[in-house]
Design an enzyme around this catalytic site. Structure first.
Site, PDB file in Angstrom:
ATOM      1  N   HIS A 383      28.531 -30.268   9.394  1.00  0.00           N
ATOM      2  CA  HIS A 383      27.279 -29.777   9.001  1.00  0.00           C
ATOM      3  C   HIS A 383      26.094 -29.776   8.954  1.00  0.00           C
ATOM      4  O   HIS A 383      25.389 -29.772   8.457  1.00  0.00           O
ATOM      5  CB  HIS A 383      27.753 -30.179   6.858  1.00  0.00           C
ATOM      6  CG  HIS A 383      26.825 -28.829   6.410  1.00  0.00           C
ATOM      7  ND1 HIS A 383      26.317 -28.252   6.279  1.00  0.00           N
ATOM      8  CD2 HIS A 383      27.937 -28.347   5.123  1.00  0.00           C
ATOM      9  CE1 HIS A 383      26.434 -26.708   5.741  1.00  0.00           C
ATOM     10  NE2 HIS A 383      27.416 -27.372   4.681  1.00  0.00           N
ATOM     11  N   SER A 499      25.009 -23.148  -3.182  1.00  0.00           N
ATOM     12  CA  SER A 499      24.326 -23.050  -1.902  1.00  0.00           C
ATOM     13  C   SER A 499      23.805 -22.335  -1.590  1.00  0.00           C
ATOM     14  O   SER A 499      24.540 -20.820  -1.811  1.00  0.00           O
ATOM     15  CB  SER A 499      25.031 -23.628  -0.665  1.00  0.00           C
ATOM     16  OG  SER A 499      25.491 -25.142  -1.331  1.00  0.00           O
TER      17      SER A 499
END
Length: 668
Positions: A383, A499
């Site tokens: 990520h 998110s």
């Protein structure tokens, strides 16, 4: 749009006419930008763009990058207001206002001044990358995943056929990206108007320095493409205290893992063109037919360890004479994991891509494509280099290319080559200390995987179409159902985030939406704790208010006006200067609101089956969800401290109650 012609592994003729870099320089040379805004400049530019259009050159990857807006730094007053609005109850107002009028003001002004000198990037880019790379957690729990649909033509889901087509399409995507001809990612608010050939023709006539504004006139917003530079040939190298991102674009090989063994072979030639598909087919068949058993000490387990532990072990591996082999792994375009398991249940497939098979994984790679024996596929991605928006674009392109125009078919003959001279199985020198470390890592990995549970549930009663008819936000309703589910299960309202991508800005990353609000808390208690005390009309009004408020939160986050990033970067700035942390950050309420019990994400795609990540805290849930027209799907991950199966049941019950109310029925 992929670049290479279907009939030939080389580039099409149009790519030889004008390279992406040449065309970019022709379009917007810095010293001539003012001239381009004159009548003569506009005419000259439009002729050039028109020429490139008729020659077949697609929208350039870099075309909109010159005009992308910079991520704004919110006003400190707005950040504190939003921060206080997210606190339940508001216990930190005095401390927050002290921060606003004191040290926070000084830090904010310093950040704004610093941002003015770093116009090439965003104020969050550096701190966020450091945040990811400084985490010492195992990448098993830090990486994210995407599961995509199988080929509708079942015979193409043969592991060898599907693996070959995916590798070929990935190489074609790489070619298109590296030549600068991958069409820019664009978010369409009005797809019927902007996601069309007319829009593409129009935008080609607009100078790249003005392309963002031209696109926005049609409710289309180009997204930042800078993350794609790290998509291929990238590995997160473990280092003590802070990892390092390594990229070597000279690598032309793919890393293939099977039964814990590691193989490499080239999939592009020296000119960056795709190796003949029949040769890739032959090489993969050679690997699948290889009778080599699983090694006693599979090296992949080391990538599941704590990052400091792995950093020390990697240094010892290099000292033992494994530097060349590790460089080959690090510089590979990507990792392809060929698993021997046959999986059909979506929960088991999701579990496998998220945390299964530490033996047959290299979690440090930018992304790994994982294929089961029966062709079920997914992507596990690291990520720090990028976010789900970039990976999902890649997955969409690969899925479309492999299913609509596959290069290899069932029964296709392999090339008459000698794979034994092309495919290399990597061999590592291991001493007793390293063997013991791998044994320990295998044990730790097994415990971690067994503790990380996954549950996937479908809600068949309705999806996007139903919510649209009822004029409420699907996202708002799902977030409300999560809050109601946790309240029903544990009797609490807890910190929750969703998110939200800020890729509409240059070097944007993610901003958190904080869905728990006073309206959602009131609504959750009305449904869960006060059944029968409110009329259907009153509950409907509450749902409408929650939806309206949630849309506002989404808009603020997507436009860089959330509070999470701003406060985090101010904290990072204070720490980098060696200052004592301001009281705002040491206040228990700040720790509480940042202890995210419900961490959620959603990605939208017709090829997406599931997607998400592990919980961000040991006593939390990781939530992924998506919508189709007539149904929705939720993915819940958790550790043993929480019961994810029971939580799914509570969420399902909450959705049922919400649907009843929206249909004018009482809660059952």
């Amino acid at each position: 749009m992929l670049l290479c012609c279907r009939c030939c592994p080389g580039p099409p003729a149009c790519t030889l006419l004008l390279s992406a870099k040449q065309l970019g320089r022709e379009l917007v040379p810095t010293n001539l930008r003012p001239w381009f805004l004159t009548g003569k400049g506009w005419f000259a530019l439009s002729r050039l763009v028109q020429k490139s259009w008729w020659l077949g050159v697609p929208l350039l990857t870099i075309f909109s990058s010159f005009s992308l807006l910079r991520l704004p730094i919110p006003r400190l007053e707005d950040t504190i207001r939003r921060y206080l609005a997210a606190q339940r109850p508001l216990q930190t107002e005095k401390i927050s206002h002290s921060f606003l009028n004191g040290v926070g003001r000084d830090l904010h002004e310093e950040l704004v001044a610093k941002d003015k000198y770093e116009k090439h990037t965003s104020y969050i880019a550096g701190p966020f990358l450091e945040k990811y790379l400084c985490s010492r957690d195992s990448l098993v729990t830090a990486n994210a995943f995407i599961i995509f649909t199988s080929d509708r033509k079942k015979e193409y889901n043969n592991q060898l056929v599907r693996a070959t087509n995916i590798v070929c399409s990935a190489a074609r995507f790489l070619k298109t990206l590296r030549t600068g001809l991958l069409e820019p990612e664009v978010f369409h608010l009005s797809p019927r108007k902007s996601d069309s050939n007319c829009f593409k023709k129009f935008i080609r006539w607009v100078p790249s320095s003005l392309s963002w504004y031209g696109a926005s006139m049609m409710n289309a917003y180009p997204l930042d493409m800078s993350q794609y530079a790290r998509l291929f040939n990238t590995t997160r190298i473990p280092r003590l205290r802070q990892d390092e991102l390594f990229t070597d674009e000279n690598g032309r090989h793919v890393l293939v893992m099977r039964k814990g063994n590691m193989y490499v072979f080239d999939i592009v030639d020296r000119d960056g063109n795709l190796v003949k598909p029949a040769e890739i087919h032959a090489n993969l068949k050679y690997i699948l037919d290889d009778s080599t058993t699983e090694p006693t000490f599979p090296l992949g387990f080391l990538t599941t360890e704590n990052r400091d532990v792995w950093a020390n072990l990697r240094n010892k591996l290099i000292a033992a004479g494994n530097a060349e082999e590790l460089h080959i792994v690090d510089s590979a375009l990507f990792c392809l994991c060929l698993d021997d398991e046959t999986l059909t249940d979506i929960t088991h497939i999701t579990q496998n891509v998220l945390s299964g098979g530490g033996c047959n994984r290299w979690y440090d790679k930018s992304f790994s494509i994982i294929l089961t024996k029966n062709g079920e596929s997914g992507v596990n991605f690291e990520h720090s280099w990028g976010d789900g928006v970039s990976v999902l674009r890649f997955v969409n392109e690969i899925h479309k290319d492999t299913t609509e125009q596959p290069l290899v078919h069932p029964g296709s003959a392999t090339a008459a080559v000698d794979p034994d001279s092309v495919v290399r199985r990597l061999q590592f020198k291991l001493d007793t200390e390293m063997e013991d470390a791998i044994t320990k890592a295998r044990k730790n990995s097994g415990v971690l995987a067994s503790n990380l549970s996954v549950h996937v549930t479908d809600f068949k009663r309705g999806g996007r179409k139903f919510f649209k008819e009822k004029k409420v936000s699907p996202d708002a309703i799902m977030q409300l159902a999560f809050q109601m589910g946790f309240l029903r299960q544990y009797g609490q309202t807890v910190a929750t985030t969703e998110s939200c991508s800020t890729a509409a800005f240059r070097h944007g990353r993610l901003e958190d939406i904080w869905p728990v609000t006073l309206p959602t808390k009131t609504c959750s208690h009305a449904f869960v704790c006060q059944p029968g005390q409110h009329s259907v009309e009153h509950l409907n009004a509450m749902l409408s208010e929650c939806s309206k408020y949630h849309k506002q939160l989404i808009n603020e986050a997507a436009t860089g006006q959330g509070f999470g990033c701003h406060l985090y970067v101010l904290r990072h700035l204070a720490m980098s200067k060696g200052q004592t942390l301001p009281c705002l950050y040491t206040d228990p309420s700040y720790a509480k609101v940042n202890h995210i019990i419900l961490s959620s994400t959603t990605l939208s795609s017709g090829v997406l089956r599931t997607g998400g990540a592990a919980p961000v805290v040991s006593d939390g849930f990781g939530l992924g969800y998506g919508f189709r027209d007539s149904e929705s799907r939720t993915i819940v991950t958790s550790y043993p401290t929480l019961n994810s199966h029971e939580f799914q049941q509570c969420v399902h019950k909450s959705l049922t109650d919400i649907f009843n109310v929206l249909e004018g029925k009482p809660i059952s």
